[in-house]
Design an enzyme around this catalytic site. Structure first.
Site, PDB file in Angstrom:
ATOM      1  N   ASP A  68       0.706  -4.534  -0.379  1.00 57.69           N
ATOM      2  CA  ASP A  68       0.456  -3.949  -1.694  1.00 57.69           C
ATOM      3  C   ASP A  68      -0.851  -3.150  -1.699  1.00 57.69           C
ATOM      4  OD1 ASP A  68       1.306  -3.377  -4.281  1.00 57.69           O
ATOM      5  OD2 ASP A  68       0.425  -5.181  -5.151  1.00 57.69           O
ATOM      6  N   ILE A  69      -1.024  -2.307  -0.687  1.00 55.28           N
ATOM      7  CA  ILE A  69      -2.205  -1.454  -0.622  1.00 55.28           C
ATOM      8  C   ILE A  69      -2.027  -0.319  -1.630  1.00 55.28           C
ATOM      9  CG2 ILE A  69      -3.538   0.155   0.834  1.00 55.28           C
ATOM     10  CD1 ILE A  69      -3.973  -2.817   1.532  1.00 55.28           C
TER      11      ILE A  69
END
Length: 191
Positions: A68-69
């Site tokens: 979830d960058i």
């Protein structure tokens, strides 16, 4: 994992209803707030991206994929250090698994494999990081507008390959490529 680019997790406790995570408080602001709807200079965007690469390399070396960058999960600390936060959907990579057990990720930043095509791995985070870099440079998702610097654009396109085998294989490899571009920009600016 003790790394200056990762928010430190001190403890995880489990109850019958939920997990509670106790983690480091990072004084600063999210990258979303830091950029404040504006684009960043190439050198600044590359500095931030290279810092994220260093954090990802430590994470990946421990067998963990963040998944979830995005700008909301990056803190620019008051001392200008960059930290990756929010490990809620992180997972441990399992070499014998064909796909992820759950479809998770932020639409627009998540790699294709996060939607059931195959298992997430380090290259998944590099895909998301390329989206983030493009957003920092253009203010737009790559599907709307791509960055104009040809060297950076080439890197972004490689990271955004649909097939993970066509991307950079490690955060260290991506860091080395981006650092080289960053050095050339600095040299050109000084000339």
């Amino acid at each position: 994992i003790n790394n200056p680019y990762l928010c430190r997790i001190y403890e995880i406790s489990e109850s019958t209803e939920a997990y509670t995570i106790y983690e480091e408080f990072c004084d600063g602001m999210t990258l979303t707030d830091y950029a404040n709807g504006e684009t960043l200079a190439e050198h600044d965007a590359l500095n931030i991206t290279c810092s994220i690469c260093q954090g990802l390399y430590a994470l990946h070396s421990s067998g963990i994929v963040h998944r979830d960058i995005k700008p909301d999960n990056i803190i620019i600390c008051d001392d200008n250090n960059v930290k990756i936060i929010d490990f809620d959907i992180s997972k441990i990579y399992k070499s014998n698994q064909r796909s992820d057990t759950q479809t998770l990720g932020t639409v627009g930043f998540a790699a294709p494999e996060q939607f059931g095509m195959q298992q997430s791995d380090a290259r998944t985070d590099l895909y998301s990081l390329a989206v983030l870099l493009n957003v920092l440079l253009t203010g737009e998702h790559p599907s709307v507008k791509m960055c104009e610097n040809k060297k950076i654009l080439k890197v972004i396109k490689k990271c955004l390959s649909i097939n993970p085998d066509d991307r950079y294989s490690t955060a260290e490899e991506l860091y080395n490529v981006l650092s080289k571009i960053r050095r050339k920009l600095k040299y050109e600016k000084m000339s």
